[in-house]
Design an enzyme around this catalytic site. Structure first.
Site, PDB file in Angstrom:
ATOM      1  N   SER A  60      -0.425   8.773  -3.367  1.00 58.55           N
ATOM      2  CA  SER A  60      -1.052   9.004  -4.394  1.00 58.55           C
ATOM      3  C   SER A  60      -1.777   9.779  -5.503  1.00 58.55           C
ATOM      4  O   SER A  60      -2.596  10.240  -4.522  1.00 58.55           O
ATOM      5  CB  SER A  60      -2.011   7.362  -4.231  1.00 58.55           C
ATOM      6  N   HIS A 103       3.805   7.943  -7.358  1.00 57.57           N
ATOM      7  CA  HIS A 103       4.737   8.445  -6.180  1.00 57.57           C
ATOM      8  C   HIS A 103       6.202   8.658  -6.720  1.00 57.57           C
ATOM      9  O   HIS A 103       6.962   7.471  -7.361  1.00 57.57           O
ATOM     10  CB  HIS A 103       5.130   6.808  -5.377  1.00 57.57           C
ATOM     11  N   HIS A 161       5.921   1.775   1.369  1.00 61.65           N
ATOM     12  CA  HIS A 161       4.632   1.280   1.246  1.00 61.65           C
ATOM     13  C   HIS A 161       4.748   0.171   2.216  1.00 61.65           C
ATOM     14  O   HIS A 161       5.475  -1.078   1.208  1.00 61.65           O
ATOM     15  CB  HIS A 161       3.143   0.935   0.585  1.00 61.65           C
ATOM     16  N   TYR A 193       3.158  -3.137   1.977  1.00 62.93           N
ATOM     17  CA  TYR A 193       3.282  -3.647   0.931  1.00 62.93           C
ATOM     18  C   TYR A 193       4.177  -4.092  -0.170  1.00 62.93           C
ATOM     19  O   TYR A 193       3.803  -5.367  -1.512  1.00 62.93           O
ATOM     20  CB  TYR A 193       1.992  -3.855   0.331  1.00 62.93           C
ATOM     21  N   GLU A 194       4.957  -2.684  -0.890  1.00 62.08           N
ATOM     22  CA  GLU A 194       5.885  -3.282  -1.744  1.00 62.08           C
ATOM     23  C   GLU A 194       7.153  -3.936  -0.882  1.00 62.08           C
ATOM     24  O   GLU A 194       7.917  -4.280  -2.082  1.00 62.08           O
ATOM     25  CB  GLU A 194       6.457  -1.896  -1.936  1.00 62.08           C
ATOM     26  N   ALA A 221      -4.356   9.182   0.149  1.00 66.72           N
ATOM     27  CA  ALA A 221      -5.502   8.792  -1.170  1.00 66.72           C
ATOM     28  C   ALA A 221      -6.429   7.300  -0.069  1.00 66.72           C
ATOM     29  O   ALA A 221      -5.646   6.204   0.394  1.00 66.72           O
ATOM     30  CB  ALA A 221      -5.714   8.557  -2.325  1.00 66.72           C
ATOM     31  N   MET A 266      -3.769   2.184   3.046  1.00 71.08           N
ATOM     32  CA  MET A 266      -2.636   1.021   2.887  1.00 71.08           C
ATOM     33  C   MET A 266      -1.036   1.791   3.303  1.00 71.08           C
ATOM     34  O   MET A 266      -0.117   1.645   2.466  1.00 71.08           O
ATOM     35  CB  MET A 266      -2.803   0.258   2.160  1.00 71.08           C
ATOM     36  N   SER A 267      -1.336   3.323   3.986  1.00 71.38           N
ATOM     37  CA  SER A 267      -0.217   3.561   4.703  1.00 71.38           C
ATOM     38  C   SER A 267      -0.223   4.717   5.720  1.00 71.38           C
ATOM     39  O   SER A 267      -0.913   4.226   6.489  1.00 71.38           O
ATOM     40  CB  SER A 267       0.114   4.663   3.164  1.00 71.38           C
ATOM     41  N   ASN A 323     -12.449   6.878  -3.455  1.00 71.37           N
ATOM     42  CA  ASN A 323     -14.146   5.896  -3.744  1.00 71.37           C
ATOM     43  C   ASN A 323     -14.130   5.684  -2.984  1.00 71.37           C
ATOM     44  O   ASN A 323     -13.887   6.119  -2.151  1.00 71.37           O
ATOM     45  CB  ASN A 323     -12.864   4.601  -4.924  1.00 71.37           C
ATOM     46  N   HIS A 356      -6.774   1.052  -9.434  1.00 67.59           N
ATOM     47  CA  HIS A 356      -6.012   2.472  -8.667  1.00 67.59           C
ATOM     48  C   HIS A 356      -5.871   3.160  -9.721  1.00 67.59           C
ATOM     49  O   HIS A 356      -5.558   4.688  -9.336  1.00 67.59           O
ATOM     50  CB  HIS A 356      -4.390   1.621  -9.056  1.00 67.59           C
TER      51      HIS A 356
END
Length: 277
Positions: free
Chosen positions: A28, A59, A81, A83-84, A111, A209-210, A233, A245
């Site tokens: 990201s 992306h 991802h 989650y997609e 990220a 998340m990746s 963050n 995001h």
């Protein structure tokens, strides 16, 4: 080799004669490195039969194949991802393609939220190990022994020589580089403060998340891996503020120059050492 991987390779070989040994996955907001590649081919994932489209802001969803300072590379500008809604086999498709193309080294970036309270947004962290909390695994199902073993060893999934190289190049830049453990969750929600405390107890320094599925697939295929997280963050509960995001993209935009220079220096050094060996 499954049909989707074969079709992707056939398409890539029709568009370029370059055979890169080095690949970079750009997470990201970190896709700017691809702008420095003198591209011979740019192939959108959605134009490859059997590939899904990347749906996340930051992306681009494409292979960029060309030369970075005369070094042949393939950049994965964006990723899929879990989650997609894609199964793990789809999530690792680009990794399967680059390993089948003959890539020997993968530099993977993301990220991530800082779990270690000594980290600050904008820090870069070399991943020295990971914790898979995604509840799934890309190697579940029949194993292709031509790709890798049924039970791969993950004790050195992240290459120590490359980690050392990253720290040496960062020092030469005057850049402080963190080193830590990355925990992977499914998303798409950010972690709760309680989950962040759990990850800290488990020994994680950053959470995202990746990355972990790609690293597993690369390691399974015998590809050496260097992982770099941009701490975008502080994770939930560390600061009294909501997560977004937009903050992730804003932070990665701020540090993209350091990230790009560091990865470029590592790639150039690898190429120099390869020629000298």
């Amino acid at each position: 080799m499954n049909e989707t991987v074969k079709n992707a390779i056939d398409l890539i070989k029709k568009k370029t004669t370059i055979n890169p040994a080095i690949a970079v996955t750009l997470g990201s907001g970190l896709g700017g490195l691809a702008d420095n590649i003198k591209a011979e081919a740019v192939i959108r994932y959605e134009d490859i039969p059997g590939f899904p489209a990347s749906t996340v802001s930051g992306h681009a969803g494409e292979f960029v194949i060309g030369h970075l300072k005369e070094v042949p590379v393939i950049a994965m500008k964006g990723r899929f991802h879990y989650y997609e809604g894609y199964p793990m086999q789809k999530v690792v498709l680009p990794t399967r393609v680059i390993s089948a193309l003959g890539v020997k080294t993968l530099i993977v970036s993301n990220a991530a939220g800082g779990v270690n309270t000594s980290y600050s947004p904008g820090d870069l962290m070399v991943i020295k190990d990971h914790i898979n909390q995604m509840g799934d695994h890309p190697l579940i199902g029949p194993n292709d022994e031509k790709i890798g073993p049924r039970f791969p060893d993950m004790s050195a999934a992240y290459d120590k020589r490359m980690m050392d190289m990253a720290h040496e190049e960062a020092k030469a830049m005057g850049l402080q580089l963190q080193s830590g453990v990355y925990a992977a969750t499914t998303g798409p929600t950010y972690e709760t403060p309680a989950e962040v405390r759990m990850f800290r107890t488990l020994g994680a320094d950053a959470v995202g998340m990746s990355t972990v599925p790609e690293v597993i697939a690369a390691s399974h295929a015998g590809v050496q891996v260097l992982g770099i997280s941009c701490i975008s963050n502080a994770a939930a509960g560390i600061l009294d503020q909501p997560l977004s995001h937009e903050e992730v993209i804003e932070t990665t935009e701020r540090v993209k120059t350091n990230f790009t220079e560091l990865v470029t220096r590592i790639i150039l050094r690898m190429e120099t050492e390869e020629r000298q060996s």
